[in-house]
Each structure stands twice: as C-alpha cells, then as structure tokens.
Write a protein that holds these residues in place. Structure first.
Motif, PDB file in Angstrom:
ATOM      1  N   UNK A 164       0.728  -1.240  -0.057  1.00 50.35           N
ATOM      2  CA  UNK A 164       0.159  -0.082   0.053  1.00 50.35           C
ATOM      3  C   UNK A 164       0.766   0.985   0.024  1.00 50.35           C
ATOM      4  N   UNK A 165       2.265   1.172   0.635  1.00 46.49           N
ATOM      5  CA  UNK A 165       2.820   2.365   0.632  1.00 46.49           C
ATOM      6  C   UNK A 165       3.163   3.056  -0.906  1.00 46.49           C
ATOM      7  N   UNK A 166       3.141   2.104  -1.942  1.00 52.01           N
ATOM      8  CA  UNK A 166       3.389   2.456  -3.191  1.00 52.01           C
ATOM      9  C   UNK A 166       2.119   2.695  -4.079  1.00 52.01           C
ATOM     10  N   UNK A 167       0.927   2.461  -3.460  1.00 48.21           N
ATOM     11  CA  UNK A 167      -0.362   2.314  -4.316  1.00 48.21           C
ATOM     12  C   UNK A 167      -0.915   3.798  -4.326  1.00 48.21           C
TER      13      UNK A 167
ATOM     14  N   UNK B 250       4.516   8.263   7.192  1.00 48.67           N
ATOM     15  CA  UNK B 250       5.028   7.442   6.448  1.00 48.67           C
ATOM     16  C   UNK B 250       6.141   6.818   7.105  1.00 48.67           C
ATOM     17  N   UNK B 251       6.890   7.610   7.775  1.00 50.66           N
ATOM     18  CA  UNK B 251       8.067   6.903   8.572  1.00 50.66           C
ATOM     19  C   UNK B 251       7.313   6.062   9.777  1.00 50.66           C
ATOM     20  N   UNK B 252       6.387   6.642  10.423  1.00 42.54           N
ATOM     21  CA  UNK B 252       5.657   5.720  11.435  1.00 42.54           C
ATOM     22  C   UNK B 252       5.209   4.269  10.920  1.00 42.54           C
ATOM     23  N   UNK B 253       4.654   4.680   9.722  1.00 39.25           N
ATOM     24  CA  UNK B 253       4.117   3.173   9.002  1.00 39.25           C
ATOM     25  C   UNK B 253       5.391   2.223   8.874  1.00 39.25           C
ATOM     26  N   UNK B 254       6.304   2.713   8.407  1.00 37.15           N
ATOM     27  CA  UNK B 254       7.654   1.873   8.032  1.00 37.15           C
ATOM     28  C   UNK B 254       8.238   1.456   9.232  1.00 37.15           C
TER      29      UNK B 254
ATOM     30  N   UNK C 220       9.713   5.181  13.090  1.00 37.64           N
ATOM     31  CA  UNK C 220       9.660   5.995  14.400  1.00 37.64           C
ATOM     32  C   UNK C 220       8.215   5.534  14.906  1.00 37.64           C
ATOM     33  N   UNK C 221       7.891   6.082  16.259  1.00 39.20           N
ATOM     34  CA  UNK C 221       6.721   5.630  16.717  1.00 39.20           C
ATOM     35  C   UNK C 221       5.769   6.914  16.445  1.00 39.20           C
ATOM     36  N   UNK C 222       4.409   6.451  16.391  1.00 41.07           N
ATOM     37  CA  UNK C 222       3.658   7.721  15.779  1.00 41.07           C
ATOM     38  C   UNK C 222       3.711   8.706  16.422  1.00 41.07           C
ATOM     39  N   UNK C 223       3.883   8.770  17.738  1.00 41.27           N
ATOM     40  CA  UNK C 223       3.965   9.962  18.674  1.00 41.27           C
ATOM     41  C   UNK C 223       5.158  10.745  18.093  1.00 41.27           C
ATOM     42  N   UNK C 224       6.486  10.000  18.363  1.00 38.21           N
ATOM     43  CA  UNK C 224       7.510  10.606  17.850  1.00 38.21           C
ATOM     44  C   UNK C 224       7.507  11.278  16.813  1.00 38.21           C
TER      45      UNK C 224
ATOM     46  N   UNK D  66       9.197   5.270  -5.766  1.00 38.23           N
ATOM     47  CA  UNK D  66       9.056   5.230  -4.108  1.00 38.23           C
ATOM     48  C   UNK D  66       8.403   6.830  -3.891  1.00 38.23           C
ATOM     49  N   UNK D  67       8.537   7.815  -4.711  1.00 35.74           N
ATOM     50  CA  UNK D  67       8.039   8.989  -4.220  1.00 35.74           C
ATOM     51  C   UNK D  67       8.727   9.586  -2.999  1.00 35.74           C
ATOM     52  N   UNK D  68       9.868   9.094  -2.629  1.00 37.55           N
ATOM     53  CA  UNK D  68      10.810   9.444  -1.747  1.00 37.55           C
ATOM     54  C   UNK D  68      10.788   8.871  -0.398  1.00 37.55           C
ATOM     55  N   UNK D  69       9.550   7.890  -0.373  1.00 40.49           N
ATOM     56  CA  UNK D  69       9.253   7.148   0.899  1.00 40.49           C
ATOM     57  C   UNK D  69       9.857   5.982   0.899  1.00 40.49           C
ATOM     58  N   UNK D  70       9.738   5.100   1.859  1.00 41.35           N
ATOM     59  CA  UNK D  70       8.890   5.455   3.004  1.00 41.35           C
ATOM     60  C   UNK D  70       9.429   6.542   3.692  1.00 41.35           C
ATOM     61  N   UNK D  71       8.544   7.438   4.300  1.00 44.70           N
ATOM     62  CA  UNK D  71       9.200   8.529   5.162  1.00 44.70           C
ATOM     63  C   UNK D  71       9.950   9.343   4.071  1.00 44.70           C
ATOM     64  N   UNK D  72      11.049   9.795   4.537  1.00 42.92           N
ATOM     65  CA  UNK D  72      12.099  10.520   3.453  1.00 42.92           C
ATOM     66  C   UNK D  72      13.203   9.452   3.292  1.00 42.92           C
TER      67      UNK D  72
END
Lengths: 450, 297
Positions: free
Chosen positions: A263-266, A419-423, A426-430, B238-244
């Motif tokens: 889903x990250x690329x959809x 996106x970083x939290x989903x990957x 990071x934690x969602x909060x952080x 990737x559009x730069x992701x996930x995250x950056x």
C-alpha cells in the motif's frame, strides 16, 4: 568504402524516417480549424472522466460551432503547466482542469477568470442555474467568495465495504474467534464468504503512496478524531502534536497491519484494483474512485457486493466527517475565447449534458441535484445515487483543505512523518512531535507565529 | 600561439570564437547566473508577483535544513552504491564481451537496451516488477519460499530497489566504456601473457585492469555525478518514501520548486549543490589526470 557503394537506399530510408518523425511530432500540436468552428483547447489529466468530457463537449459543441482539442498531462503537472504558461503570457489554453486544493493558488496567481464573473450576467446565471449545484460538493471550488471552476465531478469520501461479508454475523463471529480482531484480514485458504480465499484477504485497502495519496487518507482519520488539519485556522498554531492528532496517528499506524501489502506505493487506482479483485473487506476513497473500478464488471469481481456509507467520526456533534474533493474545468485567464468557453461549459455541465457525460463515464458523481433526482439516473446508477443520497441526507461535516500558501509543505511534513511511522522508523507519537517542530519552523518563517 | 603573435589574424580569430562565446554566455552562463540571483530572493511563483531580494536569508535557512542534509546523505549513499554495482556488473560484462563469445554483437545490443530507455519507463518497469499484487519478483520469492520482502515498503529495501533499477539501466554504459577500453589493448599482449603461462585471472588483473583504469575512473566519475542527481526513478518508484528514506537531493529540489513553488529557496539549494559538485569535479579531474599519467608510465 565509399558512399556510392552503399547506394542511395540508406539515405532515402533516413530521409523518410526524418519526415515521419517530423510529421508525427508536429501532428498533436496542430490545431485544426474546421470551417466556421471555434477551436478551444483543454489542458487536463488523461483520466477517463476528462476523456469523456472531451467526447461529450465535441458532440454537444457542434450546435454552438465549437470543437475542443485536448492536451493531456500527468495530473500533478496540469496546474504547473497552466501556472508557468500564464506567468509567461502564453495564450495557448481556453479550458484548464482544476482540483480543489489548487484553487487558492489559482486565485492568487490569477490563472483563471472566475466562473462567478460570468454568472454576474443574469442571462448566464439562468443558463447555468447555480442554485442546482449541491453545496456540499462545490465549496472546494470556491475561494474568496468566487467560484473558480465549473463544478463537474464531486468526490465525497466514503467507506466502500463488502456488504456480503460484513453484514454477515456468522462471518464476523468466526473471524473474531480465530483472530480476536474485528478487522477482516484473513490468510490464503481461510474461509471468506463461505469458501476458501484464493489469496490473502485484507481488512482494509488504502492508498499510501507519498505525494498526497497517504495524507489525503490520513486527513479523514484526523477529522474523525476531531483533530485540526495540521493547524488551528484561528490561532494559526500548528497542532500536529495535539492529543487528537497523535491519537489519529496511532490509530492509522495500527490500521496499517490490516492493509494490503504494497500500500506504501499504491495510488487510488491501484488500491481499488485490489479491492475489486476480491481481496479486501473495506476501502476508504473518493466515491468516484471506488465506483470507477469496483462497479465495473470488466474490472471487478465484486460488482453488486459493495455497500457505501459515510465516514464515521468520534466527535459526538458530527457523527460523520470527511475532507472532500471537487473537480471542474476553469477558464484560463488568457483565453482568446472565454465567452465560447463559458457557453460550452454551461452546455456540457448542464443537467442534460451531465447525463450525457455519465453515459460515457458511469462513475461520474454529479454536482447537480437535478441529476441525482432524475428517475432515469436513479434507475441506471443505483450505487452512485445510494451513496450520494447518504451524503445529501446524512450531511457529513465536510471540509476542504485550508487555503494556506504553505499547505503543500506542511502537508508533506506530516505525510513524511506518518510514512516513517508506518515503516516502523519512528513511533507515531515521536513522528508527529518531530513533524510539529518542522511545521512550527515553517509557520515562523512565514510569519504566522512568533 | 598567443594573442600577440596572431597579428592580422586577430579579427578572424575573434570572429571564429564568437559563436562559442555567445553559446557559453547565453546558454550556459546566463541561466546559471539567473539561478544564483534567484537564490538571493524570496519568490513563490504562485503567490509572489516578482522575486523580492532577501539577501542571504535562504542560505541561512539551508544551514539549518536537516531535511536537505538527510537528502544529501542519501544521495551520496545512493550514488556510491549504485556506481559501485554498475562498475562491477559493467566490468564483468565487458570482460565477457571482450572474450569474443558467439553472437557477441547481438548480445551486446540486447545488453545495451535498458540504457536507451527513458528513466521514467525504467522506474515504471521496476515498480511493476516489485509490486506486491502483480509483480514477478515477490511471486518468485513466494515460489522459492523466500522471505516476504516488502520491496518498496521499507527504507532499506526501497533504497536497494532503486539501486537495482539504476544498475539495470546504467551498468550497460559502464560495460560499453570498459569494453571499448579493453578492445584497444593489443591482442599481442594477451598472447604474450598466455605464452608466459598467465592464467585468466592473472591476465585480467596484471594486463587488462591496469590499462583500463583510466576508463574505470571516467565511467565511475560519470555515473557518480549522474546518480547523485537521480530523480525520475525516485518519483515513479517510491515518491521519496517510505518517510523520507529515499528522498534524494534532486527530489528535494523538485519538491521545493514544483510542489511548494518556492523558486527562491530551490535556487539556493541548486546553487549550493553546484558549488559542492564543482569542488568534487575539480578533485575528480585532478585525480583523473594523475591516473592517466600513471597509466601511461
């Protein structure tokens, strides 16, 4: 070896190739002008609905002596092209596609002549009948009291769900007993709908591609949790780290394990393909996106099995909430034929014109009440009417993204954090606390806060 | 020949030089100078009527821009790894083609195909290959009972995916350059080494490699600079992701210029990058000169 030994054939072939290349490359740039016809140019995305629009515009434009030549670009490039051309004084366009998030920029850069300028003439107003537009769908095309594009295609966000599965109490009970979860994710071979699933089956299909798709879905969860869209529009204080925002981020992150992998690329279309392939119990998307895939027999295994409902909200005063989309063609400010462009839009996007458009693009969600209430439309497009009636009668709390100059940057900061939290970086909060710091810096630089 | 010795030929010399000077000034220098000027301004193409001079504010901003710092770091990682993979594959392929296998020209033609594809097409192809729903790579892993890799869904694998796609596209260029260098080595040297009892490895490392070092540096330098500015495949895949995690520096500039429409700051980033690349290029030329000298001696 001399040239003569090769003969003239290679030279001839080369010359023919060059001529063909020149003709092919010059072809699309030519604007033909049939006798007595005014040729309008349209700049827009190569989506089914806009190809349908061109087809209907050319059919209905004949009586008006108008034809339309389209120039299609990737969706995200349309506004850039119009903006840069407008700044450079290029007069090549007459009609340009607009999306609601672009409207503040369109207004600020004066790329379009507002539709409301034309509506100030009584004759034009009676031609268009603006009171027929469904207000919940058109507000996104308005800014500073003016209507900037002609309402064409509404895109309220809804939940599309597998009514055949989720309405079945036995299915739900068996699933909960096995997985202790309300979400409907199942493994290949598990029973779904009374038979073994051929592929893994997911609880929810969401588009997660960075560049707006992910944030646009996340927006729905933000408003459902009663959070601001990034900042408080009264105080201008960023609120990415508010309790509501962090609760929304945590919820979205835990939702991720029930989503389809990849889903990250959809994008929206890719997501709906998975839903239509009978691999998902639930999807959250713009209504027309779902209709354009899930209800098309040649594309979908789930035709007739999908129910539509409004997005839920945790805020008691507004049980349903969503961030809506709106699309429509605008009139390019440097157009050489703006009156003809307006007349054509009034014809194509009239009640009758919209019905013609729906024949070409059945997933179109009209912005006119007269179309939704048309008995033939109710008969021919029951799913769309069912969903739109839910919108009209349910009156969900509807917002459009705020008209902020720095909106794209702020949105990107939050989207990257999510996106970083989903990957799992990071934690969602952080992630949201970091994003808050970035948005604060952005707002300080813009002078909104100190 | 000096200006003083040109005598009456000065006018002809000046006239002959004029087209090149005009080209450099108008086509190369003017846009670069305009970018430098824009870098000193606040200019949002949507909201600002014209660029407003804000002196060094954008440069002050760059110093504190952690996202840009991260993008630079990722660009360096991507460029170094992608170039290394491309040179390794290119070297192996060049050695293979240099051994004159049957159907060499046909094989070489097929091998070079990815290089002539538009980068955006390469990105689309690899996106499809990695796609979890329809892609053959995840399917292959499943068939072989391999790990369930979310190729473009995690930071490390997304970067690996980008490097694969870049190597697929550009290893042929490295191969072509190195193959041409290998072909320039007189066959007699191979024969002499063989008759002295050299093994294939010894032949490659003692005879071939020292003579293609210059071309290796050229190929590496070209790819390094090009890969550092990679954009198309990142946008598509990737559009730069996930995250950056795959937001390379070109993507960052693109976002500033064409999503945020902040042309002033985007120009500042470009100008800074240009300066950094100029320094890197100067080192490269210096090293390249030394390498050539040592190769000749």
């Amino acid at each position: 070896m001399s040239f003569a030994t090769h003969g003239r054939r290679p030279l001839l072939l080369g010359a023919v190739a060059v001529v063909v290349l020149v003709v092919v490359s010059a072809g699309p740039l030519q604007v033909s002008r049939a006798a007595g016809m005014t040729t309008l140019t349209f700049l827009g995305p190569k989506f089914d609905e806009w190809e349908a629009f061109i087809k209907v515009a050319n059919a209905l434009g004949k009586d008006l002596g108008i034809e339309v030549k389209p120039e299609y670009l990737p969706w995200e490039d349309v506004f850039k092209k119009a903006l840069i051309d407008s700044k450079s004084g290029v007069k090549a366009w007459d009609l340009v596609y607009a999306y609601n998030t672009w409207v503040p920029g369109i207004a600020a850069s004066k790329v379009f002549t507002p539709i409301s300028d034309f509506l100030s003439k009584p004759a034009n107003k009676s031609l268009v009948k603006p009171e027929d537009f469904i207000k919940e769908t058109t507000a996104g095309l308005e800014f500073q009291g003016k209507l900037w594009a002609f309402p064409a295609l509404a895109a309220p966000y809804v939940l599309g769900y597998r009514a055949d599965l989720l309405a079945n109490a036995d299915e739900r009970k068996a699933f909960k007993a096995k997985y202790n979860s309300q979400f409907f994710t199942r493994k290949k071979g598990d029973t779904v709908g009374g038979k073994a699933a051929e592929e893994d089956f997911y609880g929810i299909c969401l588009a997660g591609k960075p560049g707006g798709f992910l944030f646009h879905r996340y927006e729905m969860v933000l408003v459902a949790f009663g959070a601001d869209l990034i900042y408080n529009q009264t105080s201008m204080q960023p609120t990415v780290n508010s309790n509501e925002s962090i609760a929304a981020a945590k919820y979205y992150a835990q939702l991720h394990k029930y989503q389809q992998p990849g889903s990250e690329t959809h994008s929206g279309g890719g997501t709906q393909r998975v839903f239509a392939a009978d691999r998902c119990a639930l999807t959250m998307d713009a209504l027309d996106n779902i209709l354009s895939v899930a209800e098309v027999p040649s594309l979908s295994k789930v035709v007739g099995k999908v129910g539509y409902t409004l997005l839920p909200s945790q805020v008691a005063s507004r049980p349903h909430a969503h961030v809506a989309d709106a699309n429509g063609p605008g009139i390019y400010a440097l157009s050489q034929h703006e009156n003809e462009a307006f007349r054509l839009l009034a014809r194509v996007l009239s009640t009758e014109g919209t019905k013609e458009l729906m024949k070409e693009y059945p997933a179109l969600v009209p912005m006119r009440a007269s179309v939704i209430n048309d008995p033939q439309i109710k008969k021919d497009y029951p799913k769309m009417v069912e969903a739109m009636n839910a919108v009209i009668t349910g009156k969900p709390w509807t917002v459009f993204v705020p008209p902020l100059k720095e909106w794209v940057q702020a949105q990107e900061m939050v989207e990257n954090a999510l996106s970083a939290a989903l990957a799992g970086q990071k934690t969602p909060e952080g992630a949201m606390i970091e994003a808050q710091a970035k948005v604060v810096e952005l707002f300080k630089r813009a002078g909104y806060i100190k | 020949m000096t200006w003083a010795t040109l005598g009456r030929g000065r006018l002809a010399f000046a006239l002959l030089m004029l087209p090149a000077v005009i080209y450099v000034l108008t086509w190369r220098l003017a846009p670069a100078l305009y970018t430098v000027w824009l870098s000193l301004t606040q200019y949002n193409i949507v909201y600002d009527a014209a660029p407003q001079l804000n002196h060094l504010e954008n440069y002050r901003r760059i110093v504190h821009d952690s996202t840009l710092g991260e993008a630079l770091r990722l660009s360096v990682i991507f460029a170094v790894l992608a170039t290394a993979v491309e040179l390794a594959i290119g070297l192996a392929a060049a050695a293979f083609f240099d051994s004159d296998p049957p159907g060499r020209n046909l094989l070489l033609g097929i091998f070079l195909l990815p290089m002539i594809m538009a980068p955006v097409v390469v990105g689309t192809v690899w996106s499809a290959l990695f796609d979890r729903t329809v892609g053959p790579i995840p399917y292959l892993f499943e068939l072989l009972h391999g790990p369930d890799v979310q190729w473009l869904g995690t930071p490390v694998t997304a970067m690996v995916g980008l490097i694969f796609s870049d190597a697929w596209e550009w290893a042929p260029l490295a191969a072509l350059l190195l193959f041409s260098a290998m072909q320039a080595i007189p066959r007699e040297q191979h024969d002499a080494a063989r008759s002295d009892g050299a093994s294939s490895w010894q032949l490659f490392f003692r005879v071939v490699l020292p003579q293609i070092t210059g071309m290796l540096v050229v190929a590496g330098g070209l790819r390094l600079m090009d890969a550092f500015l990679e954009l198309d495949k990142v946008i598509v895949m990737t559009g730069g992701g996930p995250g950056t995690s795959t937001q390379l520096v070109s993507m960052y500039v693109y976002k500033q210029a064409f999503q945020a429409y902040d042309l002033g700051y985007a120009s500042t980033v470009i100008t800074t990058l240009l300066a950094l690349l100029a320094v890197a290029y100067a080192f490269y030329l210096r090293h390249y000169g030394r390498t050539l000298m040592s190769a000749r001696t």
